[in-house]
Scaffold this motif. Structure first.
Motif, PDB file in Angstrom:
ATOM      1  N   ILE A   1       0.832  -1.208   0.000  1.00 46.58           N
ATOM      2  CA  ILE A   1       0.000   0.000   0.000  1.00 46.58           C
ATOM      3  C   ILE A   1       0.869   1.261   0.000  1.00 46.58           C
ATOM      4  N   LEU A   2       1.961   1.244   0.794  1.00 44.53           N
ATOM      5  CA  LEU A   2       2.819   2.430   0.871  1.00 44.53           C
ATOM      6  C   LEU A   2       3.511   2.702  -0.465  1.00 44.53           C
ATOM      7  N   SER A   3       4.094   1.668  -1.093  1.00 43.95           N
ATOM      8  CA  SER A   3       4.818   1.873  -2.351  1.00 43.95           C
ATOM      9  C   SER A   3       3.872   2.265  -3.483  1.00 43.95           C
ATOM     10  N   SER A   4       2.721   1.602  -3.567  1.00 48.97           N
ATOM     11  CA  SER A   4       1.789   1.914  -4.651  1.00 48.97           C
ATOM     12  C   SER A   4       1.186   3.301  -4.485  1.00 48.97           C
ATOM     13  N   SER A   5       0.808   3.652  -3.253  1.00 43.88           N
ATOM     14  CA  SER A   5       0.229   4.979  -3.028  1.00 43.88           C
ATOM     15  C   SER A   5       1.247   6.073  -3.314  1.00 43.88           C
ATOM     16  N   THR A   6       2.494   5.868  -2.872  1.00 45.75           N
ATOM     17  CA  THR A   6       3.539   6.867  -3.127  1.00 45.75           C
ATOM     18  C   THR A   6       3.809   7.010  -4.620  1.00 45.75           C
ATOM     19  N   ALA A   7       3.863   5.879  -5.326  1.00 43.77           N
ATOM     20  CA  ALA A   7       4.105   5.930  -6.769  1.00 43.77           C
ATOM     21  C   ALA A   7       2.974   6.651  -7.495  1.00 43.77           C
ATOM     22  N   LEU A   8       1.736   6.358  -7.098  1.00 45.42           N
ATOM     23  CA  LEU A   8       0.608   7.056  -7.735  1.00 45.42           C
ATOM     24  C   LEU A   8       0.636   8.552  -7.439  1.00 45.42           C
ATOM     25  N   MET A   9       0.993   8.917  -6.221  1.00 51.15           N
ATOM     26  CA  MET A   9       1.030  10.340  -5.870  1.00 51.15           C
ATOM     27  C   MET A   9       2.130  11.057  -6.648  1.00 51.15           C
ATOM     28  N   ILE A  10       3.317  10.436  -6.729  1.00 55.27           N
ATOM     29  CA  ILE A  10       4.411  11.046  -7.493  1.00 55.27           C
ATOM     30  C   ILE A  10       4.023  11.180  -8.961  1.00 55.27           C
ATOM     31  N   TYR A  11       3.363  10.145  -9.495  1.00 59.20           N
ATOM     32  CA  TYR A  11       2.925  10.184 -10.890  1.00 59.20           C
ATOM     33  C   TYR A  11       1.952  11.343 -11.117  1.00 59.20           C
ATOM     34  N   ALA A  12       0.962  11.461 -10.225  1.00 56.92           N
ATOM     35  CA  ALA A  12      -0.064  12.502 -10.410  1.00 56.92           C
ATOM     36  C   ALA A  12       0.544  13.888 -10.290  1.00 56.92           C
ATOM     37  N   LEU A  13       1.424  14.081  -9.289  1.00 49.53           N
ATOM     38  CA  LEU A  13       2.014  15.407  -9.098  1.00 49.53           C
ATOM     39  C   LEU A  13       2.943  15.781 -10.247  1.00 49.53           C
ATOM     40  N   SER A  14       3.808  14.839 -10.652  1.00 53.81           N
ATOM     41  CA  SER A  14       4.771  15.152 -11.712  1.00 53.81           C
ATOM     42  C   SER A  14       4.085  15.379 -13.047  1.00 53.81           C
ATOM     43  N   LYS A  15       3.096  14.538 -13.360  1.00 55.23           N
ATOM     44  CA  LYS A  15       2.422  14.716 -14.640  1.00 55.23           C
ATOM     45  C   LYS A  15       1.489  15.922 -14.603  1.00 55.23           C
ATOM     46  N   GLY A  16       0.950  16.224 -13.421  1.00 52.48           N
ATOM     47  CA  GLY A  16       0.161  17.448 -13.331  1.00 52.48           C
ATOM     48  C   GLY A  16       1.011  18.675 -13.574  1.00 52.48           C
ATOM     49  N   TYR A  17       2.253  18.644 -13.019  1.00 53.86           N
ATOM     50  CA  TYR A  17       3.161  19.759 -13.275  1.00 53.86           C
ATOM     51  C   TYR A  17       3.517  19.833 -14.758  1.00 53.86           C
ATOM     52  N   SER A  18       3.785  18.683 -15.349  1.00 57.33           N
ATOM     53  CA  SER A  18       4.132  18.661 -16.774  1.00 57.33           C
ATOM     54  C   SER A  18       2.973  19.158 -17.628  1.00 57.33           C
ATOM     55  N   PHE A  19       1.763  18.825 -17.221  1.00 55.59           N
ATOM     56  CA  PHE A  19       0.603  19.242 -18.014  1.00 55.59           C
ATOM     57  C   PHE A  19       0.449  20.764 -18.001  1.00 55.59           C
ATOM     58  N   PHE A  20       0.666  21.356 -16.835  1.00 59.61           N
ATOM     59  CA  PHE A  20       0.456  22.803 -16.740  1.00 59.61           C
ATOM     60  C   PHE A  20       1.642  23.607 -17.251  1.00 59.61           C
TER      61      PHE A  20
END
Length: 317
Positions: free
Chosen positions: A247-266
């Motif tokens: 749960i910790l690794s998957s949640s962290t990976a999803l959060m990093i993915y969402a934040l990094s790609k959100g930054y890239s999108f904007f």
């Protein structure tokens, strides 16, 4: 008529009319007993008796006719639904353009854009990785979220059923329960696991340079975990990968993915300036955020695939 005959006639006439004395040999039917008024308790019992009878009749009707009617209606609606879907699909296929035609909607300017400018805009030598993790990165994020959500749902369902779990186990669970130490399996696994882990890591970190990426590399990494569980048991894997780690690794990976790609999108989408360096095409440290996104996807896929295997074989990660 003298007086004696007149009395006899009157007596006969009254007997016929019911006013006179009855003959001695006449059988008089007994009168029914008078109806007694119902008390409140008797009325309640009478009402319950008739209600129960009506309910019983209703249940009997359902058993005899209701299930048959429902089965017939269900079968008819199922066939009708399938026929409608098949007709819609056939009508859709009939309207599709010819396969491979140059004027098909699939052969639009998007493909030409990906082929001509994909390397420059994404920095990825592997245009498929650039397509999946840059142009369509949010689709990949949704797929990873679906995998993680499915694993968590299975985990919650199996955890809820542990209290009602019976002694009957699945064949795979019995295999692990009565597993005997296999020297050949452990010897082969001790060599193969290192090779599989190295191959999975190479596929993940080279996803932007060569065929592969997070999905395929994560699947390879999960194979190493499953092989280790078969050779040494789940206890060996639990030493470094358990439910909390998953749960910790998957949640962290999803959060990093969402934040990094959100930054890239904007900052990088719609031709806006992005400060994320793309590096030199062909180098390991290139393609901007594609490498860290590949690592995040690989962690999610590896944990989810191994989690499914562990959950369905033993009931826990």
């Amino acid at each position: 008529m003298n007086e004696e005959l007149r009395k006899i006639w009157l007596s006969f006439f009254n007997w016929v009319m019911g006013n006179g004395p009855r003959p001695e040999n006449e059988v008089i039917p007994p009168e029914p007993p008078p109806a007694l008024p119902f008390t409140q308790k008797q009325e309640e019992k009478y009402t319950r008796f008739h209600e129960a009878t009506l309910k019983e009749r209703y249940n009997q009707w359902l058993e005899i006719h209701g299930l048959h009617l429902f089965s017939s209606l269900y079968s008819g609606l199922s066939v009708l639904t399938c026929v409608v879907i098949v007709c819609l699909l056939l009508a859709t296929v009939a309207e599709l353009p010819p396969f491979g035609h140059e004027r098909n909607p699939a052969n639009n300017e998007v493909i030409q854009r990906y082929v001509k400018h994909g390397g420059f805009e994404t920095g990825a030598q592997n245009i498929v990785a650039g397509l999946i993790l840059d142009y369509r990165a949010f689709d990949t994020f949704g797929e990873s979220s679906v995998l993680f959500t499915a694993a968590c749902s299975v985990l919650m369902i199996l955890s809820a059923s542990r209290s009602t779990k019976t002694d009957k186990k699945s064949p795979l669970a019995r295999h692990h329960l009565f597993r005997k130490d296999d020297a050949i399996l452990r010897g082969v696994a001790s060599l193969a696991i290192h090779v599989i882990l190295m191959m999975g890591i190479v596929v993940v970190i080279n996803g932007h340079l060569s065929p592969g990426g997070g999905f395929s590399g994560g699947a390879i990494l999960s194979t190493a975990l499953i092989l280790m569980a078969n050779a040494w048991g789940f206890e060996r894997v639990h030493e470094f990968f358990n439910e909390r780690t998953f749960i910790l690794s998957s949640s962290t990976a999803l959060m990093i993915y969402a934040l990094s790609k959100g930054y890239s999108f904007f900052t990088g989408a719609n031709h806006l300036h992005s400060i994320i360096p793309k590096g030199t095409i062909g180098d390991i440290l290139s393609a901007g955020l594609i490498l860290p996104l590949d690592i995040c996807v690989g962690l999610i896929v590896a944990g989810t695939l191994y989690g499914f295997y562990a959950l369905f074989s033993e009931g826990e990660i």
